[in-house]
Design a protein around this motif. Sequence first.
Motif, PDB file in Angstrom:
ATOM      1  N   ASP A   1       4.436   1.018  -5.607  1.00  0.00           N
ATOM      2  CA  ASP A   1       4.571   0.043  -4.524  1.00  0.00           C
ATOM      3  C   ASP A   1       6.001  -0.505  -4.611  1.00  0.00           C
ATOM      4  O   ASP A   1       6.445  -0.883  -5.695  1.00  0.00           O
ATOM      5  N   PRO A   2       6.711  -0.555  -3.493  1.00  0.00           N
ATOM      6  CA  PRO A   2       8.079  -1.084  -3.567  1.00  0.00           C
ATOM      7  C   PRO A   2       8.112  -2.598  -3.801  1.00  0.00           C
ATOM      8  O   PRO A   2       9.158  -3.139  -4.155  1.00  0.00           O
ATOM      9  N   ASP A   3       6.979  -3.271  -3.616  1.00  0.00           N
ATOM     10  CA  ASP A   3       6.940  -4.730  -3.762  1.00  0.00           C
ATOM     11  C   ASP A   3       6.525  -5.077  -5.196  1.00  0.00           C
ATOM     12  O   ASP A   3       5.356  -4.912  -5.585  1.00  0.00           O
ATOM     13  N   LYS A   4       7.495  -5.565  -5.957  1.00  0.00           N
ATOM     14  CA  LYS A   4       7.249  -5.811  -7.385  1.00  0.00           C
ATOM     15  C   LYS A   4       6.208  -6.917  -7.605  1.00  0.00           C
ATOM     16  O   LYS A   4       5.490  -6.916  -8.605  1.00  0.00           O
TER      17      LYS A   4
ATOM     18  N   GLY B   1      11.649   1.638  -4.452  1.00  0.00           N
ATOM     19  CA  GLY B   1      11.772   1.874  -3.008  1.00  0.00           C
ATOM     20  C   GLY B   1      10.580   2.602  -2.401  1.00  0.00           C
ATOM     21  O   GLY B   1       9.612   2.943  -3.080  1.00  0.00           O
ATOM     22  N   ASN B   2      10.697   2.835  -1.103  1.00  0.00           N
ATOM     23  CA  ASN B   2       9.596   3.386  -0.306  1.00  0.00           C
ATOM     24  C   ASN B   2       9.177   4.797  -0.693  1.00  0.00           C
ATOM     25  O   ASN B   2       8.062   5.207  -0.382  1.00  0.00           O
ATOM     26  N   ASN B   3      10.100   5.554  -1.302  1.00  0.00           N
ATOM     27  CA  ASN B   3       9.775   6.965  -1.571  1.00  0.00           C
ATOM     28  C   ASN B   3       9.428   7.260  -3.021  1.00  0.00           C
ATOM     29  O   ASN B   3       9.204   8.410  -3.388  1.00  0.00           O
TER      30      ASN B   3
ATOM     31  N   TRP C   1       2.758   4.527   7.012  1.00  0.00           N
ATOM     32  CA  TRP C   1       3.017   5.386   5.854  1.00  0.00           C
ATOM     33  C   TRP C   1       1.877   6.368   5.558  1.00  0.00           C
ATOM     34  O   TRP C   1       2.029   7.279   4.737  1.00  0.00           O
ATOM     35  N   HIS C   2       0.733   6.182   6.163  1.00  0.00           N
ATOM     36  CA  HIS C   2      -0.446   6.966   5.760  1.00  0.00           C
ATOM     37  C   HIS C   2      -0.204   8.478   5.841  1.00  0.00           C
ATOM     38  O   HIS C   2      -0.538   9.220   4.931  1.00  0.00           O
ATOM     39  N   LYS C   3       0.323   8.916   6.985  1.00  0.00           N
ATOM     40  CA  LYS C   3       0.398  10.366   7.196  1.00  0.00           C
ATOM     41  C   LYS C   3       1.329  11.026   6.173  1.00  0.00           C
ATOM     42  O   LYS C   3       0.946  11.976   5.495  1.00  0.00           O
TER      43      LYS C   3
ATOM     44  N   GLU D   1     -13.933   4.848   4.781  1.00  0.00           N
ATOM     45  CA  GLU D   1     -14.480   3.906   5.765  1.00  0.00           C
ATOM     46  C   GLU D   1     -15.676   3.172   5.152  1.00  0.00           C
ATOM     47  O   GLU D   1     -16.814   3.659   5.177  1.00  0.00           O
ATOM     48  N   ASN D   2     -15.373   2.000   4.601  1.00  0.00           N
ATOM     49  CA  ASN D   2     -16.410   1.263   3.873  1.00  0.00           C
ATOM     50  C   ASN D   2     -17.545   0.772   4.775  1.00  0.00           C
ATOM     51  O   ASN D   2     -18.686   0.641   4.327  1.00  0.00           O
ATOM     52  N   VAL D   3     -17.262   0.510   6.061  1.00  0.00           N
ATOM     53  CA  VAL D   3     -18.310  -0.075   6.915  1.00  0.00           C
ATOM     54  C   VAL D   3     -19.486   0.900   7.106  1.00  0.00           C
ATOM     55  O   VAL D   3     -20.617   0.475   7.339  1.00  0.00           O
TER      56      VAL D   3
ATOM     57  N   TRP E   1       3.867  -6.200   8.184  1.00  0.00           N
ATOM     58  CA  TRP E   1       3.956  -4.938   8.945  1.00  0.00           C
ATOM     59  C   TRP E   1       2.970  -4.840  10.115  1.00  0.00           C
ATOM     60  O   TRP E   1       3.275  -4.265  11.132  1.00  0.00           O
ATOM     61  N   ARG E   2       1.774  -5.432   9.974  1.00  0.00           N
ATOM     62  CA  ARG E   2       0.750  -5.207  11.004  1.00  0.00           C
ATOM     63  C   ARG E   2       1.149  -5.859  12.336  1.00  0.00           C
ATOM     64  O   ARG E   2       0.911  -5.299  13.406  1.00  0.00           O
ATOM     65  N   THR E   3       1.758  -7.044  12.261  1.00  0.00           N
ATOM     66  CA  THR E   3       2.110  -7.806  13.463  1.00  0.00           C
ATOM     67  C   THR E   3       3.051  -7.010  14.373  1.00  0.00           C
ATOM     68  O   THR E   3       2.956  -7.089  15.595  1.00  0.00           O
TER      69      THR E   3
HETATM   70  N1  NAD Z   1     -11.359  -1.044   4.616  1.00  0.00           N
HETATM   71  C1  NAD Z   1     -11.116  -2.331   4.594  1.00  0.00           C
HETATM   72  O1  NAD Z   1     -12.021  -3.147   4.534  1.00  0.00           O
HETATM   73  C2  NAD Z   1      -9.692  -2.791   4.646  1.00  0.00           C
HETATM   74  C3  NAD Z   1      -9.376  -4.141   4.408  1.00  0.00           C
HETATM   75  C4  NAD Z   1      -8.036  -4.512   4.427  1.00  0.00           C
HETATM   76  C5  NAD Z   1      -7.050  -3.561   4.686  1.00  0.00           C
HETATM   77  N2  NAD Z   1      -7.396  -2.274   4.915  1.00  0.00           N
HETATM   78  C6  NAD Z   1      -6.376  -1.240   5.156  1.00  0.00           C
HETATM   79  O2  NAD Z   1      -5.683  -1.030   3.917  1.00  0.00           O
HETATM   80  C7  NAD Z   1      -4.314  -0.724   4.157  1.00  0.00           C
HETATM   81  C8  NAD Z   1      -3.429  -1.745   3.428  1.00  0.00           C
HETATM   82  O3  NAD Z   1      -3.732  -3.057   3.869  1.00  0.00           O
HETATM   83  P1  NAD Z   1      -3.488  -4.328   2.941  1.00  0.00           P
HETATM   84  O4  NAD Z   1      -4.323  -5.418   3.499  1.00  0.00           O
HETATM   85  O5  NAD Z   1      -3.615  -3.983   1.512  1.00  0.00           O
HETATM   86  O6  NAD Z   1      -1.955  -4.641   3.261  1.00  0.00           O
HETATM   87  P2  NAD Z   1      -0.872  -5.292   2.260  1.00  0.00           P
HETATM   88  O7  NAD Z   1       0.318  -5.582   3.081  1.00  0.00           O
HETATM   89  O8  NAD Z   1      -1.502  -6.390   1.470  1.00  0.00           O
HETATM   90  O9  NAD Z   1      -0.562  -4.095   1.276  1.00  0.00           O
HETATM   91  C9  NAD Z   1       0.216  -2.992   1.642  1.00  0.00           C
HETATM   92  C10 NAD Z   1       1.052  -2.624   0.433  1.00  0.00           C
HETATM   93  O10 NAD Z   1       1.733  -1.397   0.732  1.00  0.00           O
HETATM   94  C11 NAD Z   1       2.990  -1.503   0.100  1.00  0.00           C
HETATM   95  N3  NAD Z   1       3.888  -0.484   0.652  1.00  0.00           N
HETATM   96  C12 NAD Z   1       4.682  -0.575   1.737  1.00  0.00           C
HETATM   97  N4  NAD Z   1       5.394   0.556   1.870  1.00  0.00           N
HETATM   98  C13 NAD Z   1       5.028   1.373   0.845  1.00  0.00           C
HETATM   99  C14 NAD Z   1       5.424   2.659   0.417  1.00  0.00           C
HETATM  100  N5  NAD Z   1       6.347   3.366   1.086  1.00  0.00           N
HETATM  101  N6  NAD Z   1       4.872   3.182  -0.717  1.00  0.00           N
HETATM  102  C15 NAD Z   1       3.939   2.493  -1.409  1.00  0.00           C
HETATM  103  N7  NAD Z   1       3.541   1.251  -1.058  1.00  0.00           N
HETATM  104  C16 NAD Z   1       4.076   0.707   0.061  1.00  0.00           C
HETATM  105  C17 NAD Z   1       3.415  -2.932   0.379  1.00  0.00           C
HETATM  106  O11 NAD Z   1       4.462  -3.352  -0.460  1.00  0.00           O
HETATM  107  C18 NAD Z   1       2.112  -3.663   0.118  1.00  0.00           C
HETATM  108  O12 NAD Z   1       1.985  -4.069  -1.225  1.00  0.00           O
HETATM  109  C19 NAD Z   1      -4.178  -0.688   5.675  1.00  0.00           C
HETATM  110  O13 NAD Z   1      -4.409   0.609   6.135  1.00  0.00           O
HETATM  111  C20 NAD Z   1      -5.286  -1.610   6.143  1.00  0.00           C
HETATM  112  O14 NAD Z   1      -5.659  -1.368   7.470  1.00  0.00           O
HETATM  113  C21 NAD Z   1      -8.707  -1.882   4.886  1.00  0.00           C
END
Ligand code: NAD
Length: 462
Positions: free
Chosen positions: A70-73, A97-99, A120-122, A166-168, A228-230
Amino acid sequence: MKHNSNRRDFLKTTALAGFGALILPNSLFASHERVVKKVRLGFIATGLRGQGHMQEMLKRDDVEIVAIADPDKKMLAMAQKLVAKYKKPAPKEFSNGNNDYKNLLKEDIDAVIISSPWEWHKEQGIDAMRAGKIVGMEVCGAMKLSDCWDYVKTYEETKVPIMMLENVCYRRDIMAVLNMVRKGMFGELIHGQGGYEHDLRGVLFNDGQSPYNSGVEFGEKGYSEAKWRTNHYINRNGELYPTHGLGPVAVMFDINRGNRLLRLSSFSSKARGLNKYIVEHPKGGKEHPNAKVKFKQGDVVTTQIQCANGETILLTHDTSLQRPYNLGFRVQGTEGLWQDFGAGELNKGFIYFEKAMKKTHEWETTEKWLTENDHPLWQRYSKDAESSGHGGMDFFVDNTFIECIKRNVEFPLDVYDLATWYAITPLSEMSVENNGAVQEIPDFTSGAWKNRKPVFGFDGAF
Ligand SMILES: NC(=O)c1ccc[n+]([C@@H]2O[C@H](COP(=O)([O-])OP(=O)(O)OC[C@H]3O[C@@H](n4cnc5c(N)ncnc54)[C@H](O)[C@@H]3O)[C@@H](O)[C@H]2O)c1
């Protein structure tokens, strides 16, 4: 050395368990006997959701968390604190960093869980499959339709499995209703509804001061998803988060396993909620720079979907107005109707079976019906799930991921589900952009949906 060559064999056979190679569904294959094998896991992204998965995995003695990226320490430090709380060895960190996740993929790990921002998912999912690491992928919608094909093509080339986390689908009331659907209690299914109806204003404008309703900042000044989401709400307009609502209905309707999604049409309302929130917030106001931001995402987006077997599905994305949480599920067949009104509790909905209830035009509350039809998986695991996230469903999704890897059986929510569900987002954006124009939903299984058998939640499955 021996350890590594065993791991290579394990991955080779696991990859073989993918679609096309594995004929036996979980129900015939899996047993609930304990399998002694440790799964070596890496985490790509350790934000709030990543930490939720880590917590589930740290409780287990069949998982080793080997590496985290995770790039965020700060997020990494929170994740390490969690590991220490469970008295497990500290995983190796990749924070450059991101990569840097690409370096994590070079580690000796079996699988990764990806919980990064949607954009970033894909790239991360495909890099992981190409590196031979089994993937557990968090939910979202695709950025582009072609991304969905990229997942499918990469899987078909590499045969490295990917599970849609998909937890739901594992919510207790939903699994009870699935059980009732399979017993034929709803008759022939006709219509389903679901959505993401969750007031996210405190998530989209979170400055990290307190977890909720803590400001009007986003982007660089935001915390967690506000970072990021906003931005997606500024630049996009569509069904941005389809899988929580669609996943459970898709499982009940046997989508990609005897049925498929054919086409959709989406409409979006005007956007008012986020601006109003900023203007009225004590830390905001009319003069705040964020009060000038134009949000493209409509407050309520509805998407209608037609299925090959004649059913319809209605999805609702509703996250920027005041409202209590409810995913708005409805399952309707020729013999019955269920409407959910809570967050997974067995007693929070309404249900109607004209013949079985021997009355007309009168709802009953769900408690008796859903308790009597509690899914066998919930009966088996409810103790384990008790303290787990999102009312226990996080236990199930993570348990399924690990047990399928250990037993070398196919994931019940696989790459074809992921591609189909993720595709709703770009298709709905195209539809909204074109006044609701109907968009064809690709058949990501290339015709295999006709013969693929349902596996989710059958006896013996995870
Ligand atoms: N299934 C669920 O119930 C549920 C609940 C919350 C979030 N989510 C999903 O989980 C995912 C993450 O959401 P979140 O709430 O944890 O967000 P978040 O912002 O708390 O966490 C995202 C993390 O990704 C890190 N990140 C950013 N770029 C990155 C990179 N290039 N490499 C590695 N890490 C990187 C960020 O630094 C951050 O720590 C999203 O897809 C969200 O939709 C699912």
